[in-house]
Structures are given as C-alpha cells and as structure tokens.
Design a protein around this motif. Structure first.
Motif, PDB file in Angstrom:
ATOM      1  N   ILE A 114       0.853  -1.193   0.000  1.00  0.00           N
ATOM      2  CA  ILE A 114       0.000   0.000   0.000  1.00  0.00           C
ATOM      3  C   ILE A 114       0.885   1.237   0.000  1.00  0.00           C
ATOM      4  N   ALA A 115       0.580   2.174  -0.893  1.00  0.00           N
ATOM      5  CA  ALA A 115       1.362   3.407  -1.019  1.00  0.00           C
ATOM      6  C   ALA A 115       0.424   4.596  -0.975  1.00  0.00           C
ATOM      7  N   ASP A 116       0.934   5.718  -0.471  1.00  0.00           N
ATOM      8  CA  ASP A 116       0.156   6.948  -0.451  1.00  0.00           C
ATOM      9  C   ASP A 116       0.851   8.007  -1.295  1.00  0.00           C
ATOM     10  N   ASN A 117       0.248   9.160  -1.340  1.00  0.00           N
ATOM     11  CA  ASN A 117       0.762  10.256  -2.154  1.00  0.00           C
ATOM     12  C   ASN A 117       2.072  10.793  -1.573  1.00  0.00           C
ATOM     13  N   ILE A 118       2.880  11.377  -2.426  1.00  0.00           N
ATOM     14  CA  ILE A 118       4.140  11.993  -2.031  1.00  0.00           C
ATOM     15  C   ILE A 118       4.062  13.485  -2.322  1.00  0.00           C
ATOM     16  N   VAL A 119       4.502  14.286  -1.374  1.00  0.00           N
ATOM     17  CA  VAL A 119       4.640  15.714  -1.613  1.00  0.00           C
ATOM     18  C   VAL A 119       6.125  16.023  -1.766  1.00  0.00           C
ATOM     19  N   PHE A 120       6.470  16.712  -2.846  1.00  0.00           N
ATOM     20  CA  PHE A 120       7.845  17.134  -3.091  1.00  0.00           C
ATOM     21  C   PHE A 120       8.016  18.548  -2.544  1.00  0.00           C
ATOM     22  N   VAL A 121       9.062  18.749  -1.781  1.00  0.00           N
ATOM     23  CA  VAL A 121       9.234  20.022  -1.102  1.00  0.00           C
ATOM     24  C   VAL A 121      10.709  20.404  -1.065  1.00  0.00           C
ATOM     25  N   LYS A 122      10.987  21.673  -1.200  1.00  0.00           N
ATOM     26  CA  LYS A 122      12.356  22.156  -1.074  1.00  0.00           C
ATOM     27  C   LYS A 122      12.762  22.184   0.397  1.00  0.00           C
ATOM     28  N   GLU A 123      14.053  22.037   0.623  1.00  0.00           N
ATOM     29  CA  GLU A 123      14.566  21.954   1.992  1.00  0.00           C
ATOM     30  C   GLU A 123      14.103  23.124   2.844  1.00  0.00           C
ATOM     31  N   GLU A 124      14.109  24.309   2.283  1.00  0.00           N
ATOM     32  CA  GLU A 124      13.765  25.487   3.077  1.00  0.00           C
ATOM     33  C   GLU A 124      12.272  25.554   3.439  1.00  0.00           C
ATOM     34  N   CYS A 125      11.460  24.693   2.815  1.00  0.00           N
ATOM     35  CA  CYS A 125      10.020  24.708   3.090  1.00  0.00           C
ATOM     36  C   CYS A 125       9.571  23.539   3.956  1.00  0.00           C
ATOM     37  N   VAL A 126      10.507  22.699   4.385  1.00  0.00           N
ATOM     38  CA  VAL A 126      10.130  21.487   5.121  1.00  0.00           C
ATOM     39  C   VAL A 126       9.345  21.806   6.382  1.00  0.00           C
ATOM     40  N   ALA A 127       9.738  22.845   7.117  1.00  0.00           N
ATOM     41  CA  ALA A 127       9.086  23.152   8.391  1.00  0.00           C
ATOM     42  C   ALA A 127       7.613  23.486   8.229  1.00  0.00           C
ATOM     43  N   ARG A 128       7.205  23.908   7.026  1.00  0.00           N
ATOM     44  CA  ARG A 128       5.819  24.317   6.805  1.00  0.00           C
ATOM     45  C   ARG A 128       4.937  23.194   6.296  1.00  0.00           C
ATOM     46  N   VAL A 129       5.528  22.071   5.922  1.00  0.00           N
ATOM     47  CA  VAL A 129       4.768  21.048   5.221  1.00  0.00           C
ATOM     48  C   VAL A 129       3.642  20.480   6.064  1.00  0.00           C
ATOM     49  N   SER A 130       3.899  20.193   7.316  1.00  0.00           N
ATOM     50  CA  SER A 130       2.878  19.557   8.158  1.00  0.00           C
ATOM     51  C   SER A 130       1.596  20.370   8.223  1.00  0.00           C
ATOM     52  N   THR A 131       1.706  21.693   8.156  1.00  0.00           N
ATOM     53  CA  THR A 131       0.514  22.532   8.201  1.00  0.00           C
ATOM     54  C   THR A 131      -0.026  22.845   6.815  1.00  0.00           C
ATOM     55  N   ASP A 132       0.828  22.830   5.781  1.00  0.00           N
ATOM     56  CA  ASP A 132       0.388  23.197   4.433  1.00  0.00           C
ATOM     57  C   ASP A 132      -0.278  22.047   3.688  1.00  0.00           C
ATOM     58  N   VAL A 133       0.116  20.816   3.999  1.00  0.00           N
ATOM     59  CA  VAL A 133      -0.501  19.670   3.321  1.00  0.00           C
ATOM     60  C   VAL A 133      -1.877  19.423   3.925  1.00  0.00           C
ATOM     61  N   LYS A 134      -2.883  19.398   3.081  1.00  0.00           N
ATOM     62  CA  LYS A 134      -4.252  19.215   3.542  1.00  0.00           C
ATOM     63  C   LYS A 134      -4.557  17.724   3.724  1.00  0.00           C
ATOM     64  N   HIS A 135      -5.698  17.447   4.338  1.00  0.00           N
ATOM     65  CA  HIS A 135      -6.136  16.066   4.556  1.00  0.00           C
ATOM     66  C   HIS A 135      -6.956  15.619   3.351  1.00  0.00           C
ATOM     67  N   PHE A 136      -6.264  15.107   2.350  1.00  0.00           N
ATOM     68  CA  PHE A 136      -6.924  14.706   1.121  1.00  0.00           C
ATOM     69  C   PHE A 136      -7.631  13.360   1.286  1.00  0.00           C
ATOM     70  N   HIS A 137      -8.653  13.156   0.487  1.00  0.00           N
ATOM     71  CA  HIS A 137      -9.412  11.905   0.509  1.00  0.00           C
ATOM     72  C   HIS A 137      -8.507  10.746   0.084  1.00  0.00           C
ATOM     73  N   ARG A 138      -8.681   9.590   0.738  1.00  0.00           N
ATOM     74  CA  ARG A 138      -7.817   8.443   0.413  1.00  0.00           C
ATOM     75  C   ARG A 138      -8.063   7.932  -1.002  1.00  0.00           C
ATOM     76  N   HIS A 139      -9.304   7.826  -1.422  1.00  0.00           N
ATOM     77  CA  HIS A 139      -9.642   7.405  -2.787  1.00  0.00           C
ATOM     78  C   HIS A 139      -8.805   6.192  -3.203  1.00  0.00           C
ATOM     79  N   ALA A 140      -9.000   5.080  -2.508  1.00  0.00           N
ATOM     80  CA  ALA A 140      -8.171   3.883  -2.722  1.00  0.00           C
ATOM     81  C   ALA A 140      -8.457   3.231  -4.069  1.00  0.00           C
ATOM     82  N   ARG A 141      -7.408   2.714  -4.670  1.00  0.00           N
ATOM     83  CA  ARG A 141      -7.539   1.949  -5.913  1.00  0.00           C
ATOM     84  C   ARG A 141      -6.403   0.943  -5.992  1.00  0.00           C
ATOM     85  N   LEU A 142      -6.618  -0.115  -6.757  1.00  0.00           N
ATOM     86  CA  LEU A 142      -5.577  -1.118  -6.953  1.00  0.00           C
ATOM     87  C   LEU A 142      -4.760  -0.779  -8.191  1.00  0.00           C
TER      88      LEU A 142
END
Length: 338
Positions: A114-142
C-alpha cells in the motif's frame, strides 16, 4: 509484541548526516512504528551518530553499519533480515513521514503493498509542510502491473513523476512467500524492479491519494548520480522478468517498451562516455559495430541539442501542483475542503 499493523521503517543511508535525524524522528513519531532500522551504508561523515541522536529511548531504533558501501538494495535486504515486524516501510534518509501516515494506510484492508501520495518540497520549506498539506481523501484503488510499467516510462520535457517513486508499505509474509528481496546488483531502479516482480507475482498493490510522505528536492541527491553501468543492469533486470514466464502478452509488450526506454538511455550514455574517455573515433567505432544502438544515439543527441536550443522555458504547473507544493498523484480534497 508486534501486531498485524506493526511497521518496521527501513532507512538506508550514505553520508546523510544533515538529514538522517529528521527522518528517524518522523519514523519514531508514528504510533504504528515497532522498529526503525537504519543501515549506515559505508558513510564517511557522522551519519550513524546523527541517527543515534534522534533516538527517543523507546528501544525501537537499531543502527547497523556497513564498513564499505554496498548500495541501497543490499542495505534494505540487511534491514529486512534484521527486523521482525510484519510490515515493512522504506524511508529515504533525506525524506520524512507526515504525522498520521500509517493510520491512513491501516484504515485500508486487502492489500499486500500500500502506497500513499508523495509531496515534493524544497529543503527550506520542510518546516511548513505539516501545516500546508491538507487532509486529502484516500480514494483507494488497486494498481495493475500494466499501469505500473507504463507509469515508469519517463518522457523528455515532462514533469518528473514516475509511479515507481511511490514508497509502499509491504507485507513481509508476501515477500517471504514469493522469495522476493531487492536485487543487489541494482543501484538504480531497485525499488521499481522489486515492485514489478511483486506485481507479476499477483501482489495486491493498493494506492491511496492521501499524502503522508515528504520527499525533499535536493540537487545533490545520490539517486541523481547513477553510473552508465547502472542503466545496463536495470534493463537486464527487465529482461530477466520478461523471461520469467509470469507475464501476459500485454504485460510483456509494455515491459519491452520500458526495457527499450532504459536501453536507449544506456546506449546514448555509453556512446558519450566513450567519446569523452577515448575520443570521437572510439565512439563512432562502437556505433558502427552496434548498429541497433544508432537510433538511440542519434535520437538522444538530437533531443539534447533541441533542449539546449529551446532553453529551459518555464512550464505551466501540473495538475498536482498546489501553491509551493507538488504532489506525485492527483490530490482529491475531502468534502469539507472543496
């Protein structure tokens, strides 16, 4: 005591002293993490000490050192052998997990990978990622093997985003039952090769679109420094799977396209290596004695020159781009975020 949702996080690291502590902390922060195995793959900096500095005292961190670099495949296989958890997760040493990643995954059932989405981020933006990434729908598929192979054939001018970059959690029982481990001859595409062989063995590979993996965009990433020989070994791995007798005709057709895609890249790189090391005549002699390689060489050189002439004009953002963040998979907002 482990449970069926207990995870071993595997981190293969070479000269990752600047980032390894962050990776370890993010892995230990997950409630489902039973153990974290760091394999220091012949580092010459303080990678091992930096990993140890992130220990939370829970007894879950295990650091193994190779005195000589053996590559990520060998490091990951060593970690698999040293661990006991029923689930295995790969985390690159310069990346990190977002909080609650495994909780989203464990909400799904009937999967071997099982794999989930990946967010690509620059080093200088890492500290903001936890708050900037929204809670997207899982929308599971095989994921089917055909789609997996097709998604790993990159194209010039396209945003880098092959589906082989996904970092699935894997069931140890499936790997053991089918005698699957990383191919230690590979230092490029070792993940792709393992997942392709697993899918050929009929693994249920589920993808969810919620985002729990942060990939740091680094210009000095080791994955961007592969050797010409690495390309050769990767297309040879494709050929081994083609000869396995496990594939349908449609799957063989797609895999041959991937094999040719990698082999063409190898032929161009090999030609240019010969030109640089032994001169133009040696390179031309190789082309003359390998006529099947000529289309790849000529086409690759022409494409390189066209790119240099056109220049690096900015491309429009991809559908997976949201603000300063870029996602590997399309993002599907929850109902209250639309």
């Amino acid at each position: 005591m482990t449970t069926n949702s207990s995870v071993c996080v595997i981190i293969a690291a070479k000269n990752a002293g600047a980032t390894i502590a962050r990776a370890v902390r993010s892995a230990l922060a997950e409630a489902e993490t039973f153990e974290v195995v760091v394999v220091d793959d012949g580092s010459t900096d303080g990678t091992g000490a930096e990993a140890f500095s992130a220990d939370d005292g829970s007894g879950r961190l295990n650091i193994i050192r190779f005195d000589e670099n053996r590559g990520p495949a060998a490091a990951r296989n060593r970690a698999i052998d040293a661990s006991t958890a029923p689930l295995l997760a790969i985390l690159d040493a310069d990346d990190f997990f977002l909080p609650g990643r495994f909780t989203q995954m464990m909400a799904e059932d009937q999967w071997d990978f099982i794999a989930d989405n990946i967010v690509f981020v620059k080093e200088e933006c890492v500290a903001r990622v936890s708050t900037d990434v929204k809670h997207f729908h899982r929308h599971a598929r095989l994921l089917a093997l055909e789609d997996f192979i097709a998604g790993n054939i990159s194209r010039r001018g396209a945003q880098r985003g092959e589906i082989g970059f996904l970092k699935p959690v894997m069931r140890r029982e499936f790997l053991d039952r089918h005698r699957l481990r990383y191919n230690e001859k590979l230092r490029l595409g070792e993940d792709y090769d393992l997942y392709a062989r697993a899918l050929a063995a009929r693994a249920r590979y589920k993808i969810i679109h919620s985002c729990g993996y942060g990939a740091v965009v680094r210009h000095d990433s080791l994955s961007g420094k592969h050797r010409t020989e690495d390309l050769k070994r990767l297309y040879e791995a494709d050929r081994a799977l083609l000869a396995s007798g496990l594939l349908t005709q449609e799957q063989k057709t797609l895999l041959r396209q991937h094999e040719k895609h990698i082999r063409d890249r190898y032929e161009l790189r090999h030609f240019l290596d010969l030109k640089n090391s032994r001169g133009p005549m040696a390179a031309l002699a190789y082309a003359a004695t390998h006529p099947a390689a000529i289309p790849a060489i000529v086409g690759g050189i022409a494409a390189d020159k066209k790119e240099a002439f056109v220049g690096s004009a900015p491309r429009p953002p991809s559908p997976q781009t949201a603000g300063h963040l870029r996602y590997l998979l399309p993002v599907i907002a929850d109902a209250d975020q639309r």
